[in-house]
Write a protein that holds these residues in place. Structure first.
Motif, PDB file in Angstrom:
ATOM      1  N   LEU A  84     -29.579 -21.902 -76.457  1.00 36.88           N
ATOM      2  CA  LEU A  84     -29.315 -22.950 -75.457  1.00 36.88           C
ATOM      3  C   LEU A  84     -27.847 -23.352 -75.396  1.00 36.88           C
ATOM      4  CD1 LEU A  84     -32.380 -25.236 -76.292  1.00 36.88           C
ATOM      5  CD2 LEU A  84     -32.160 -23.678 -74.347  1.00 36.88           C
ATOM      6  N   GLY A  85     -26.984 -22.666 -76.153  1.00 42.24           N
ATOM      7  CA  GLY A  85     -25.592 -23.100 -76.225  1.00 42.24           C
ATOM      8  C   GLY A  85     -25.540 -24.406 -76.996  1.00 42.24           C
ATOM      9  N   GLU A  86     -24.844 -25.388 -76.438  1.00 41.32           N
ATOM     10  CA  GLU A  86     -24.775 -26.703 -77.094  1.00 41.32           C
ATOM     11  C   GLU A  86     -25.330 -27.751 -76.140  1.00 41.32           C
ATOM     12  OE1 GLU A  86     -20.981 -27.563 -78.848  1.00 41.32           O
ATOM     13  OE2 GLU A  86     -21.595 -26.343 -80.561  1.00 41.32           O
ATOM     14  N   PRO A  87     -26.657 -27.896 -76.085  1.00 43.94           N
ATOM     15  CA  PRO A  87     -27.244 -28.847 -75.135  1.00 43.94           C
ATOM     16  C   PRO A  87     -26.869 -30.288 -75.485  1.00 43.94           C
ATOM     17  CG  PRO A  87     -28.910 -28.047 -76.663  1.00 43.94           C
ATOM     18  CD  PRO A  87     -27.665 -27.248 -76.924  1.00 43.94           C
ATOM     19  N   ASP A  88     -26.921 -31.144 -74.473  1.00 45.25           N
ATOM     20  CA  ASP A  88     -26.548 -32.557 -74.649  1.00 45.25           C
ATOM     21  C   ASP A  88     -27.316 -33.208 -75.794  1.00 45.25           C
ATOM     22  OD1 ASP A  88     -24.781 -32.325 -72.610  1.00 45.25           O
ATOM     23  OD2 ASP A  88     -26.021 -33.321 -71.107  1.00 45.25           O
ATOM     24  N   PHE A  89     -28.644 -32.896 -75.883  1.00 39.98           N
ATOM     25  CA  PHE A  89     -29.441 -33.585 -76.894  1.00 39.98           C
ATOM     26  C   PHE A  89     -29.021 -33.204 -78.317  1.00 39.98           C
ATOM     27  CE2 PHE A  89     -32.049 -29.861 -75.800  1.00 39.98           C
ATOM     28  CZ  PHE A  89     -32.392 -29.359 -77.043  1.00 39.98           C
ATOM     29  N   LEU A  90     -28.404 -32.032 -78.468  1.00 38.84           N
ATOM     30  CA  LEU A  90     -27.861 -31.645 -79.778  1.00 38.84           C
ATOM     31  C   LEU A  90     -26.545 -32.377 -80.042  1.00 38.84           C
ATOM     32  CD1 LEU A  90     -27.735 -29.909 -82.358  1.00 38.84           C
ATOM     33  CD2 LEU A  90     -26.683 -28.104 -80.993  1.00 38.84           C
ATOM     34  N   ILE A  91     -25.655 -32.341 -79.054  1.00 41.72           N
ATOM     35  CA  ILE A  91     -24.351 -32.992 -79.206  1.00 41.72           C
ATOM     36  C   ILE A  91     -24.518 -34.494 -79.437  1.00 41.72           C
ATOM     37  CG2 ILE A  91     -22.197 -33.564 -77.994  1.00 41.72           C
ATOM     38  CD1 ILE A  91     -22.541 -30.753 -76.592  1.00 41.72           C
ATOM     39  N   ASP A  92     -25.442 -35.119 -78.678  1.00 42.21           N
ATOM     40  CA  ASP A  92     -25.682 -36.565 -78.834  1.00 42.21           C
ATOM     41  C   ASP A  92     -26.082 -36.898 -80.272  1.00 42.21           C
ATOM     42  OD1 ASP A  92     -25.136 -36.869 -76.179  1.00 42.21           O
ATOM     43  OD2 ASP A  92     -27.218 -37.157 -75.540  1.00 42.21           O
ATOM     44  N   GLU A  93     -26.997 -36.094 -80.836  1.00 41.98           N
ATOM     45  CA  GLU A  93     -27.463 -36.369 -82.200  1.00 41.98           C
ATOM     46  C   GLU A  93     -26.349 -36.114 -83.212  1.00 41.98           C
ATOM     47  OE1 GLU A  93     -29.401 -38.239 -84.551  1.00 41.98           O
ATOM     48  OE2 GLU A  93     -30.670 -37.770 -82.844  1.00 41.98           O
ATOM     49  N   GLN A  94     -25.595 -35.050 -83.012  1.00 37.65           N
ATOM     50  CA  GLN A  94     -24.482 -34.758 -83.914  1.00 37.65           C
ATOM     51  C   GLN A  94     -23.486 -35.923 -83.931  1.00 37.65           C
ATOM     52  OE1 GLN A  94     -23.426 -31.087 -81.970  1.00 37.65           O
ATOM     53  NE2 GLN A  94     -24.062 -29.833 -83.713  1.00 37.65           N
ATOM     54  N   GLN A  95     -23.208 -36.457 -82.749  1.00 33.42           N
ATOM     55  CA  GLN A  95     -22.247 -37.563 -82.651  1.00 33.42           C
ATOM     56  C   GLN A  95     -22.778 -38.823 -83.314  1.00 33.42           C
ATOM     57  OE1 GLN A  95     -21.435 -37.635 -78.419  1.00 33.42           O
ATOM     58  NE2 GLN A  95     -19.755 -36.172 -78.606  1.00 33.42           N
ATOM     59  N   ARG A  96     -24.068 -39.099 -83.124  1.00 33.16           N
ATOM     60  CA  ARG A  96     -24.653 -40.289 -83.763  1.00 33.16           C
ATOM     61  C   ARG A  96     -24.637 -40.154 -85.279  1.00 33.16           C
ATOM     62  NH1 ARG A  96     -28.558 -40.037 -79.272  1.00 33.16           N
ATOM     63  NH2 ARG A  96     -29.969 -38.866 -80.624  1.00 33.16           N
ATOM     64  N   LEU A  97     -25.034 -38.979 -85.776  1.00 37.22           N
ATOM     65  CA  LEU A  97     -25.098 -38.780 -87.226  1.00 37.22           C
ATOM     66  C   LEU A  97     -23.706 -38.750 -87.858  1.00 37.22           C
ATOM     67  CD1 LEU A  97     -27.987 -36.148 -87.467  1.00 37.22           C
ATOM     68  CD2 LEU A  97     -28.054 -38.524 -88.269  1.00 37.22           C
ATOM     69  N   ALA A  98     -22.717 -38.305 -87.078  1.00 35.10           N
ATOM     70  CA  ALA A  98     -21.346 -38.230 -87.605  1.00 35.10           C
ATOM     71  C   ALA A  98     -20.804 -39.621 -87.939  1.00 35.10           C
ATOM     72  CB  ALA A  98     -20.433 -37.538 -86.600  1.00 35.10           C
ATOM     73  N   GLN A  99     -21.388 -40.637 -87.329  1.00 35.75           N
ATOM     74  CA  GLN A  99     -20.926 -42.017 -87.572  1.00 35.75           C
ATOM     75  C   GLN A  99     -21.654 -42.674 -88.746  1.00 35.75           C
ATOM     76  OE1 GLN A  99     -21.442 -43.936 -83.746  1.00 35.75           O
ATOM     77  NE2 GLN A  99     -20.180 -42.398 -82.729  1.00 35.75           N
ATOM     78  N   THR A 100     -22.465 -41.904 -89.441  1.00 32.55           N
ATOM     79  CA  THR A 100     -23.237 -42.440 -90.563  1.00 32.55           C
ATOM     80  C   THR A 100     -22.622 -41.977 -91.886  1.00 32.55           C
ATOM     81  OG1 THR A 100     -24.716 -40.544 -90.791  1.00 32.55           O
ATOM     82  CG2 THR A 100     -25.342 -42.236 -89.163  1.00 32.55           C
ATOM     83  N   GLU A 101     -23.249 -42.387 -92.974  1.00 30.04           N
ATOM     84  CA  GLU A 101     -22.769 -42.013 -94.315  1.00 30.04           C
ATOM     85  C   GLU A 101     -23.320 -40.658 -94.768  1.00 30.04           C
ATOM     86  OE1 GLU A 101     -20.560 -44.001 -96.090  1.00 30.04           O
ATOM     87  OE2 GLU A 101     -20.505 -44.952 -94.110  1.00 30.04           O
TER      88      GLU A 101
END
Length: 206
Positions: free
Chosen positions: A45-62
Motif C-alpha cells: 500500500l506504500g505509506e497510507p495515511d492511516f500508517l503515517i498518522d499512527e507513526q506520528q502519534r506514537l512518535a510523540q510518546t515515550e
C-alpha cells in the motif's frame, strides 16, 4: 487460545484519547516501553495515511519503537525480535496478505513462545488476525484479494471475532452474519477497543 499475553484490539490504534490512555496504562505505565511496530500489512500500500498518522502519534510518546516487517524472516529472527520487545503492535493493511506472512514465518508460534508477559496491540487488520479467523474481512469487501489462502484461519489469540471500523450502516450486515456464527462477535468503532487482560475481557468506550 492464548493465556499468556494481554491483548488490546483497536480499529484505529491511539486515535481515540481514551484508548490511547488505556494502552499507556497497560504498557508505558508498567515500564513496558520497547515496541515492535509491525507494518507488514501495508507492504503493498506504500505509506497510507492511516500508517503515517499512527507513526506520528506514537512518535510523540515515550515508546522506544522498532519498525519491522515480518515478511521473509526466519523463525529464529522472529523469536529474537519478539523476545527483546515488550509491546508487539500489529498494524493494519491487507488482512489476507498479512495472514499469509504470519503463516509462512510461523509468527504465531514465535509469539506464543516468546510473548509471555508481553502486550499485543492490534490495529484494524492487526486486530482481525488475532481472532480465530478473518472471515469478517470479507464481509464489507467480498472480492478482497486472498493471496492464494484457501481458508481464513488466523492466530486465535482471542476466542471471539471482531468487526472493526463499525458504523451504523453495517448494522443489518452484522445482524445477518451473526446468525451463522458459532462464535461471539463484537463490533468496534474507530472510537472503541476490546481487551483481554489477565484472561478477562474489557470493553473500552462501549
Amino acid at each position: 487460545y492464548n493465556r499468556y499475553m494481554d491483548i488490546i484490539l483497536t480499529s484505529l490504534g491511539t486515535h481515540n484519547p481514551t484508548i490511547r490512555e488505556y494502552i499507556f496504562e497497560h504498557t508505558l505505565n508498567q515500564g513496558l516501553n520497547k515496541m515492535l511496530f509491525i507494518t507488514t500489512g501495508c507492504n503493498l500500500l506504500g505509506e497510507p495515511d492511516f500508517l503515517i498518522d499512527e507513526q506520528q502519534r506514537l512518535a510523540q510518546t515515550e515508546f522506544d519503537i522498532t519498525q519491522y516487517d515480518i515478511a521473509d524472516k526466519s523463525f529464529e529472527e522472529l523469536c529474537s525480535v519478539i523476545a527483546t520487545n515488550d509491546v508487539i503492535w500489529m498494524h493494519g493493511g491487507k488482512p489476507f496478505y498479512l495472514l499469509k506472512h504470519i503463516r509462512e514465518t510461523r509468527f504465531k508460534d514465535a509469539l506464543l513462545q516468546e510473548g509471555k508477559e508481553k502486550i499485543y496491540v492490534g490495529q484494524s487488520s492487526g486486530s482481525y488476525i488475532a481472532c480465530p479467523n478473518i472471515d469478517m474481512a470479507l464481509w464489507k469487501k467480498p472480492d478482497r484479494e486472498r493471496f492464494c489462502l484457501e481458508d481464513a484461519t488466523a492466530m486465535g489469540l482471542v476466542d471471539f471475532m471482531i468487526f472493526a471500523h463499525h458504523v451504523p450502516k453495517y448494522n443489518e450486515l452484522i445482524k445477518e452474519k451473526k446468525r451463522d456464527l458459532d462464535i461471539e462477535l463484537f463490533t468496534i468503532t474507530d472510537e472503541q477497543a476490546i481487551a483481554v487482560i489477565n484472561g478477562k475481557r474489557e470493553f473500552i468506550n462501549y
